[in-house]
Design a protein around this motif. Sequence first.
Motif, PDB file in Angstrom:
ATOM      1  N   ARG A  77       0.835  -1.205   0.000  1.00 26.34           N
ATOM      2  CA  ARG A  77       0.000   0.000   0.000  1.00 26.34           C
ATOM      3  C   ARG A  77       0.868   1.252   0.000  1.00 26.34           C
ATOM      4  O   ARG A  77       0.597   2.206  -0.747  1.00 26.34           O
ATOM      5  N   ILE A  78       1.916   1.255   0.814  1.00 18.68           N
ATOM      6  CA  ILE A  78       2.822   2.410   0.875  1.00 18.68           C
ATOM      7  C   ILE A  78       3.516   2.604  -0.456  1.00 18.68           C
ATOM      8  O   ILE A  78       3.637   3.730  -0.956  1.00 18.68           O
ATOM      9  N   TYR A  79       3.973   1.500  -1.048  1.00 22.51           N
ATOM     10  CA  TYR A  79       4.670   1.615  -2.331  1.00 22.51           C
ATOM     11  C   TYR A  79       3.738   2.152  -3.409  1.00 22.51           C
ATOM     12  O   TYR A  79       4.115   3.046  -4.180  1.00 22.51           O
ATOM     13  N   ARG A  80       2.536   1.602  -3.514  1.00 26.80           N
ATOM     14  CA  ARG A  80       1.597   2.050  -4.558  1.00 26.80           C
ATOM     15  C   ARG A  80       1.273   3.535  -4.378  1.00 26.80           C
ATOM     16  O   ARG A  80       1.179   4.277  -5.360  1.00 26.80           O
ATOM     17  N   ARG A  81       1.100   3.954  -3.140  1.00 23.50           N
ATOM     18  CA  ARG A  81       0.809   5.362  -2.893  1.00 23.50           C
ATOM     19  C   ARG A  81       1.987   6.229  -3.319  1.00 23.50           C
ATOM     20  O   ARG A  81       1.805   7.279  -3.936  1.00 23.50           O
ATOM     21  N   TRP A  82       3.212   5.782  -3.006  1.00 25.13           N
ATOM     22  CA  TRP A  82       4.387   6.567  -3.410  1.00 25.13           C
ATOM     23  C   TRP A  82       4.491   6.639  -4.924  1.00 25.13           C
ATOM     24  O   TRP A  82       4.833   7.694  -5.480  1.00 25.13           O
ATOM     25  N   TYR A  83       4.190   5.540  -5.576  1.00 21.56           N
ATOM     26  CA  TYR A  83       4.270   5.559  -7.033  1.00 21.56           C
ATOM     27  C   TYR A  83       3.300   6.586  -7.612  1.00 21.56           C
ATOM     28  O   TYR A  83       3.641   7.308  -8.563  1.00 21.56           O
ATOM     29  N   GLN A  84       2.129   6.698  -7.055  1.00 26.27           N
ATOM     30  CA  GLN A  84       1.146   7.656  -7.545  1.00 26.27           C
ATOM     31  C   GLN A  84       1.510   9.085  -7.161  1.00 26.27           C
ATOM     32  O   GLN A  84       1.309  10.013  -7.944  1.00 26.27           O
ATOM     33  N   GLN A  85       2.058   9.288  -5.959  1.00 30.93           N
ATOM     34  CA  GLN A  85       2.222  10.639  -5.437  1.00 30.93           C
ATOM     35  C   GLN A  85       3.663  11.133  -5.431  1.00 30.93           C
ATOM     36  O   GLN A  85       3.891  12.347  -5.331  1.00 30.93           O
TER      37      GLN A  85
END
Length: 497
Positions: free
Chosen positions: A437-445
């Motif tokens: 979840r943290i990785y996916r959020r970082w990829y988006q933001q």
Amino acid sequence: MNTAALALIASAAIATGPQDADTRAWWRLTSELSSDAMEGRDTGSPGYDRAAAVVARRLAAAGLKPIGDQGGWYQRMALEQVQITRATVGVGTTPMRFLHDLTAAPLSVPASLDLPIAYRGYCAAGALGDVRGKLVVCHGSRRPGMPTAQEQIDAIAAAGGRAAATIADPGFTIEPPRWPYAYARTVWIAGSPPTPPKIAIFTLNADALGKLTGGSGRNAPALIQAGSRGAPLPSFDVPGRFKASFTLQRRKLQSANVLGLLPGTDPALASQPMVLTAHLDGYGYGEPVRGDSLYNGTLDDAAYVALLVRLVERRGGQGFRRPVVIAAVTGEEKGLHGSRWLAQHWPSEIAKPVGNINLDQLRPIFPLKLLTVHGLNDSSLGDDARKVAEGLGIAVQTDPEPQRNLLQRTDHWNFMQAGVPAVNFVFGYKPGSESERIYRRWYQQGYHRPQDDLAQAIDWQAARDFNRFFYGLVSRVADQERAPAWNASSPLAPRPR
């Protein structure tokens, strides 16, 4: 974010974050290289040159030998660039926002376009119908059996279409599209220009499809949902016309790799240097996101240029058995140009490298329990990485998301193409975990965003764990008797001619 604010944030992060001296020193250099003073280190920019000078000074102080052009620190490379500096785009009376609703390949667009519009689903070659002289809208898809983007473009060109607008598929959830684009630029090594596309090429934000298909009576969100599922799509013409005008700027640039040599201590291994790479360049200034237009590139990749420097600083001038070349390369974000130039123009006084360890795509933002190793099964470097990781309680894996093609998207790929065994790393996670979840959020933001700066949250233990892994891997590979070697089973291994 201004320099003073970032300096305060960096100081606070160090004070409350890493407790060990080495991680603190690493973050201080990271903070310097990704401060606002470096202006995002865009290839060919004054900010990049300032960052390169910092790296050169630190390598000199660590006792390395310069091995760039004419015995200096810099291996210079001439580049050329074309950029869309202004664009006006719309359909009928409906304006479209460039870089937000769509972007364009700069080498493909003329000064102006005025075209009828045809929506053609997945744009398979046999299903286009009459698209002569039209802008053809296609749903991009990475599903097996669907036309690739290049196949769609080739089919449209063969059918007489003038332009292609490929919808960036939000259904590709492994790496969903992110808007806005920072800018529309194409950069190439001088003297090797890319072949201009036969038609104008656009990438379309799925949320903007309704602006292109207005008046057709079609439900744009429903089309997007169907295309993202791989469901059948219709073909239809649109009553409006696509009108666009572009101002293009061509420039000549120069940028440099920073190259230093830590000589080896064993004469028997003097002809077996390792090369360690990370890219110094970033995006520079671009389209604002949440009011910020400076893309600092803290984790991509200032932090890992800093780690190369820390590796040799820790040595205090003491070499490994093998020579080690430190290469902070340029132009990665513009097409892996610096590493390609280095692989093809290796310093003549140094033997060809026997292996490459590259640092990119690393995000110490959640605990490091699992490490993806690109090249894990391709050479003995993968075995070395596995041994070092196991000693630190870190599991390793091959790339679980090959659809993203990360293997070919960073600088080790150019060394692999030149026959040199290489590895690169990504922090791994278990599906459905908090780490994912943290990785996916970082990829988006954060990925290729102004928000990849010193204010972002760092998992300091994870950062320390990876840094220790890297130090251990380099020591193992550079000190052991045998040189890195390809595995015979690797599809990337050089084959006898």
